[in-house]
Enzyme design. Sequence first.
Site, PDB file in Angstrom:
ATOM      1  CB  CYS D   8      -0.903   0.071   1.228  1.00 34.14           C
ATOM      2  SG  CYS D   8      -2.204  -1.136   1.239  1.00 34.14           S
ATOM      3  N   GLY D  36       1.162   0.122  -5.065  1.00 31.72           N
ATOM      4  CA  GLY D  36      -0.111  -0.590  -5.114  1.00 31.72           C
ATOM      5  C   GLY D  36      -0.845  -0.280  -6.394  1.00 31.72           C
ATOM      6  CG  ASN D 111       2.059   0.505   3.763  1.00 35.26           C
ATOM      7  OD1 ASN D 111       3.153   1.032   3.694  1.00 35.26           O
ATOM      8  ND2 ASN D 111       1.849  -0.740   3.383  1.00 35.26           N
ATOM      9  N   GLY D 112       0.296  -1.748   5.912  1.00 28.82           N
ATOM     10  CA  GLY D 112       0.871  -2.601   6.931  1.00 28.82           C
ATOM     11  C   GLY D 112       0.174  -3.934   7.008  1.00 28.82           C
ATOM     12  CB  CYS D 249      10.692  -3.137   5.307  1.00 23.42           C
ATOM     13  SG  CYS D 249      10.803  -4.159   3.838  1.00 23.42           S
ATOM     14  CE1 TYR D 255      11.164  -4.403  -7.851  1.00 28.66           C
ATOM     15  CE2 TYR D 255       9.651  -5.047  -6.130  1.00 28.66           C
ATOM     16  CZ  TYR D 255       9.915  -4.811  -7.453  1.00 28.66           C
ATOM     17  OH  TYR D 255       8.934  -4.977  -8.386  1.00 28.66           O
ATOM     18  CB  SER D 296      14.287  -3.590 -10.104  1.00 26.82           C
ATOM     19  OG  SER D 296      14.492  -4.745 -10.898  1.00 26.82           O
ATOM     20  CG  ASP D 358      17.060  -7.745 -11.533  1.00 22.49           C
ATOM     21  OD1 ASP D 358      16.728  -6.631 -11.081  1.00 22.49           O
ATOM     22  OD2 ASP D 358      16.260  -8.479 -12.135  1.00 22.49           O
ATOM     23  CB  CYS D 395       7.195 -10.504   4.357  1.00 26.05           C
ATOM     24  SG  CYS D 395       6.925  -8.863   5.060  1.00 26.05           S
ATOM     25  CB  CYS D 447      12.421  -5.920   9.439  1.00 26.95           C
ATOM     26  SG  CYS D 447      11.696  -7.574   9.281  1.00 26.95           S
ATOM     27  CB  CYS D 450      12.603 -11.471   3.581  1.00 25.53           C
ATOM     28  SG  CYS D 450      13.509  -9.944   3.351  1.00 25.53           S
TER      29      CYS D 450
END
Lengths: 481, 481, 481, 481
Positions: D8, D36, D111-112, D249, D255, D296, D358, D395, D447, D450
Amino acid sequence: MKELHEECGVFGIYASSVQDVGNATYYGLYALQHRGQDSAGIVVNDGGVFTVRKDLGLVGDVFDKDSLLDLGEGKIALGHVRYGTAGTATRENAQPMVVSHVKGNLAIAYNGSLINNGELRNQLELEGSIFHSTTDTEVITYIITKERLKQPSIEHAVFEALKKLKGAYSLVLMSPTKLIAARDPHGFRPLCYGKKDDGSYVIASESCALDAVGAKLVRDVAPGEVIVIDPMGIRSFKENCGTCKMSSCVFEFVYFARPDSVVDGCSVHQARVNAGRYLAKSSPCDADVVIGVPDSGLDAAIGYANESGIPYEIGFLKNKYIGRTFIFPNQKDREDQVRKKLNPISSVVKGKRVVMVDDSIVRGTTCARIVRLLREAGATEVHMRVSSPPFLNPCYYGTDIPSRECLIACNHSIEEIRDIIGVDSLGYLEYEDVKKIATGDGCKGFCTACFDGQYPTEIPDRTLKNRFEVKINIDKKKERH
Amino acid sequence: MKELHEECGVFGIYASSVQDVGNATYYGLYALQHRGQDSAGIVVNDGGVFTVRKDLGLVGDVFDKDSLLDLGEGKIALGHVRYGTAGTATRENAQPMVVSHVKGNLAIAYNGSLINNGELRNQLELEGSIFHSTTDTEVITYIITKERLKQPSIEHAVFEALKKLKGAYSLVLMSPTKLIAARDPHGFRPLCYGKKDDGSYVIASESCALDAVGAKLVRDVAPGEVIVIDPMGIRSFKENCGTCKMSSCVFEFVYFARPDSVVDGCSVHQARVNAGRYLAKSSPCDADVVIGVPDSGLDAAIGYANESGIPYEIGFLKNKYIGRTFIFPNQKDREDQVRKKLNPISSVVKGKRVVMVDDSIVRGTTCARIVRLLREAGATEVHMRVSSPPFLNPCYYGTDIPSRECLIACNHSIEEIRDIIGVDSLGYLEYEDVKKIATGDGCKGFCTACFDGQYPTEIPDRTLKNRFEVKINIDKKKERH
Amino acid sequence: MKELHEECGVFGIYASSVQDVGNATYYGLYALQHRGQDSAGIVVNDGGVFTVRKDLGLVGDVFDKDSLLDLGEGKIALGHVRYGTAGTATRENAQPMVVSHVKGNLAIAYNGSLINNGELRNQLELEGSIFHSTTDTEVITYIITKERLKQPSIEHAVFEALKKLKGAYSLVLMSPTKLIAARDPHGFRPLCYGKKDDGSYVIASESCALDAVGAKLVRDVAPGEVIVIDPMGIRSFKENCGTCKMSSCVFEFVYFARPDSVVDGCSVHQARVNAGRYLAKSSPCDADVVIGVPDSGLDAAIGYANESGIPYEIGFLKNKYIGRTFIFPNQKDREDQVRKKLNPISSVVKGKRVVMVDDSIVRGTTCARIVRLLREAGATEVHMRVSSPPFLNPCYYGTDIPSRECLIACNHSIEEIRDIIGVDSLGYLEYEDVKKIATGDGCKGFCTACFDGQYPTEIPDRTLKNRFEVKINIDKKKERH
Amino acid sequence: MKELHEECGVFGIYASSVQDVGNATYYGLYALQHRGQDSAGIVVNDGGVFTVRKDLGLVGDVFDKDSLLDLGEGKIALGHVRYGTAGTATRENAQPMVVSHVKGNLAIAYNGSLINNGELRNQLELEGSIFHSTTDTEVITYIITKERLKQPSIEHAVFEALKKLKGAYSLVLMSPTKLIAARDPHGFRPLCYGKKDDGSYVIASESCALDAVGAKLVRDVAPGEVIVIDPMGIRSFKENCGTCKMSSCVFEFVYFARPDSVVDGCSVHQARVNAGRYLAKSSPCDADVVIGVPDSGLDAAIGYANESGIPYEIGFLKNKYIGRTFIFPNQKDREDQVRKKLNPISSVVKGKRVVMVDDSIVRGTTCARIVRLLREAGATEVHMRVSSPPFLNPCYYGTDIPSRECLIACNHSIEEIRDIIGVDSLGYLEYEDVKKIATGDGCKGFCTACFDGQYPTEIPDRTLKNRFEVKINIDKKKERH
């Protein structure tokens, strides 16, 4: 070209097996489309999983092949068409309302108008409830789901919840395993149910929707009755029946309902023919031909012709292609919009004294234009006959009627109206006669408040009403999209 | 639900001043929409500059406020609605056709069908012409523009060009300064003109389009006549008139034309009422009520009722919301499509012996379904009366009729048809009577080839026809978009 | 944000067997989309039957799954994307043009601009030809089909017809059995062909379209060459080659062509890198970082950085979601539209002396805004380098360039321009260097008329041109839809 | 072509006066569109009256000129873009959520992802709450509105309510008179605010949205902070700050976030360049050219090139026209979809040893296809470098990542991956280095679950999680529309 609007049509089906109940609902809604053209919705229940689609637009705008396929199959389904007063025709207000609560999913389709909506909503908000729409339906949904925490079954919850509602409601609701129908004790709005050969039950605002899905009308839901259909069959709760005098809306017979429907045991077409007959007796006329204004005046015109002995004829061609895409690029064209939609058949009216029948006169402007068209086509005299009494009061039970300032009969005598619309004579149906037009077994009393101001219930208090209206107005603006 | 199709409607206006002639054409096309639902187009001529918009779809699909505004103002305009047989309803074939040639712009709107289209096209291609469409109109356009190189004026060019055309044509064309109308010498298709109070001239396939724009019908264009309207006024070229017997299409009166139109001096509604009267005389019936199948059978039903003395009633409710967006997700639903569109009014037919009037029986399947609906609604007897003779032969003059294999009357006796559609008795209009139904001054001879096979012209040779059809088929595939 | 436009992209495929040539064309057109965004079209040829779809819009607007399916399979196909100058982006002008003539169907896709279009059209009209569009393509189609009556084959007809055309053309055409490509003797516009592993031949404006369908570039079509592909294989007609000096458009290398294409033997990306290198030599700069304006300035920026030794960086984020649906409700927002599309990356430019490279400056307004953004983001100095010489003259060979009044270099000295766009220094590519950037074997001469006014052909006479322009203007209005 | 999704983006504005805050929000959402793409919504607050529009689709699909105009002017506005995991991208789940409660209207953009969503929803349902959506947002809305009954102000209510939430949330909410922002104590998701020259405050997920509306970044909202903006100015509540270790994050830098944004004090572009530099140190390579996979991989490629001294080049052309309307009619075409979108620039890679950078490898299939394209274009060696460590764990904090079965790094060794994607060497960013790439003042802890499975919070219990997932699955089906 009529400025009166029914506010909703409801449909529910409890099938004998898992099947394409969404399709059946689609056909049923098409048959009820005249009861609401602003939004449409269908919810299909497959073992407690609800799949819903609803949006602004006609049934044919909202649903296409893919979206019906997406609804999937199921055993129960609910459908709704809605007319919204200005500003409330929003996507949020589209029905059926579908929510999940502690007992699973619940969907409600509703036709009517609550008198005590404002009080109920205030109280719910004070308990921490949040509202996503401005509809009575959300209020009813809260009351039922809160009641459900205390009651052993959804039908008990509905039954208790309805005791708190004042006003007009014909509603159908669906829990994961049950289809429930309820009609308020006054029976303001119609509601009936039928059965298909395969054992499926169908509930609808009007019997024409049963015809559309091949179901046979069993009977009307009685005022105050709650009907439950579940795997054990169909059950009726009648404890609330007879708590007040039946007051079904007589305007359903005059204009709102579809002529091929049977409401409370009476053919709507026949009621209109009867209205024409009474009108011929109370307002006779020396003329050559009787014509009806399409489509709403045709049935009564037949009655007038038959009773009076004056030949019935087809007086107008109504352009069937003129729909929502038809436009008037210029203002002056707009003023002549009647001409583009209705064209007199001159061979029928030329040199004739014409009786023109319609069901009502609201503002009078359309009517006056039609009369001018007849005269231009060669009618020597035009006598207007109206198959209902003059329209004088607002409705608090689920129809949308222009404000008094706009109602011609509130501001003019009949003689003045005759003069304004430019006819040689003008006759309305007698007030005493309007209660006689519908003759079915279930027709045990009518609401005629729009003609006589005798409201069967208390009506919203001025203060409360104003407060409520302000709130609504704010919300209207909010939801303009 | 009728499988017969008129192929086109044309409209032209020559205004008294530069004005919104595009809007007028829009209204005119709406009134002619029944003559073609596949494509629509308008061209506005502002001092020789042509602005055009045309596309597949109904008038209301093709035009909206912005697109009408984009057409701008002008002194002359042309409009067209088209029905295309399978595969030819393409954007390329949409009309009016607009081209530029050595003398400037030219636009043509056409209703009809040429017998010698194949020969003419071959010859043009051999001279180096290229074709963008498969229409007769492009052939006619080439012949006129090539003739224009030799003639002193566009009207002379048109006049000479028409001599090369064989078959049915009612056409309106527009040069930078002139509006020209022409009708073939047989007068197969209707064409009339009228005048507005402000001096503007209007040309249209039917008078209902004149009514829609407030013009008064002056008269029909005579078979063989060419009418020219330009700054000098209106002029008529009648040299080609009377070169053959008038053969106007009687099916215009039976079904195609709008009942409020007056064609060749006769009210279409009245012609249908007359057909009902003749039918009542030749096929009487002992019954309780006469009903018409909406909308095409209503006028004749009135005639049958009046002549027979059996009361007229409204037998069906036709769902006015069911349009092109209505779908049948399942095949089995499709089979019952009639039910969704037409619902019998049971109070009218229950326990009654019913006379049901319609204008024709094509395949018989729809008809049989309607009869079953009436019986389910309680009719004790159903007597069908058809207000035209049995339909037996193809039409080469601009209408689309199913192949003989599909026409029930080509393959069954009347008794067999009666049995197939399931009625207690079946009566058709007598062949002798069909020529009497239209009684106007201009009704001096009819084409009744669809009933009797007597074609007023040579018909396309089998060999040539086949060759031509193959070419068309190739093109059809090409243009499927 | 660039105001220069290539006018068309063409694509053709001759497959080794009947297959989904429509899909291949669809992918090819997507790769050529940068050459024209106004309309798109595909024609599939299945044994002489042509199925066509074309309309205004991007490739992705015009084609979806169903419409590609409707095109069916075939052995040959043609595709076209088009940019139309104001008023000519009409549905009638969309290509490929598809006609039927005496020898069957014919389709043409064309990129270029004829000098003698007006004369040719006049002459054709005098012979009785009618025109449906205002395109050069229709003129070419007539000339070819008329020639076809005299010649033994379509390729002979094309060969003879081309002799009458003056100006720029790269065209692909399709008869029922053949695919033909032709490039004008000056070779103004690119055209190449390739082959797939399965033996299918592919012709396209640029090699990136060959890549998109998995074909390997064989070679460019030579200036003046006609290539024919039919069941007998591929044949070349080179009689017209070498009749004049090659003059391929150098702006294809500077801006129009896609950087991954190889044109006349030279990588477009490499040509731009070369331009950057020449620019670094002729206009060196003392700075900290080199950035390109996305997307057109990125390749040259790499060249500038490598040659100068100043580090290359990514200076801007271009919002990839901002497409045709992005709007500016207010005028003042519109003025800041650059900001919404390009955002400087402040960590790259803050406190730095920045070299900003772009391919050209047209009006200067966008450029000035970008410079202000860089300064707001903290750049201490901004030095602009332009990878082409100043733009001074109109193009008559198929590109759309604003009128001289709008071209900043026509009205201002370089010092004035530097001041207007607000940079610390400004350098253009030297005129001598622009001819050296493309180094392929096929790069034997360039048209640099936009920089130096040396037109390789006569240009339209003022008188004739004016006459022609008036006519076009009239037609433009006509076709505004 | 990336299979990782941010869930989001949020935006809020508190203007210095009544103005077109809806337009500003529109521009802000366009800048956040990468966060989003499933639904978009804007609510404008004009004196307590909320006007909302939200729907499925991109910002440009949901809003056009008319709908922005309909939003009207106001002093406060809220906007939201949303990515929904499969089945939850429904109209009901579109945000901002707008409700009315006892204190008036309330709107929330969020957002979350809550860890304890299931427990909270169960408890609310037991208190009689009904749910219209399956979002965390509706749960949060209930908790705030219920708290509001007990607290003296909306900010107190928010502050108390947040104490009950566990997990990741960056949210903006709007009462009739206040704009409130809150970020969870771990600071999982970014949130910042800025100020315009006219005194208006703007809150957004990323600073690029501040740039888009001309606001200057003031600072990030601190983890645990609540910020209130109302007529008295801006106030901060920091009581909850510092209650746990910051865990923002790291994938936002790798990314998710836009390179031109500054998050927690660090330029996202610079963080990626840093990642490329670390990668060049830990995974050096002997090669001729460094290219990035658009878009990216471009930033990290610059860093790799600069650190290694190998020249940076543009390796691919990305077709900017390929958007959501691009289709693959055939399955075999779909398999080659990469080719249509990315085309190698052969002059750059032919005969070269290429380093391809990448940001991550998810499934590996796209990556393998790109490598094959490079080899076909003539690259002699391809060395892949990935600017993040291998991706190994799900995640729970608001991003959508494929299940472990699909993650190539969960099932294969690095050597196996190298073999699968077909490169000559493969290097990932070292786990130790990923925490060093972002170097801002606010970057006080990340965090990296991942990569390492070290979740900063408890994670949903298996039993509870399963129960919850079943419920969600049912609801997903329900809302498929």
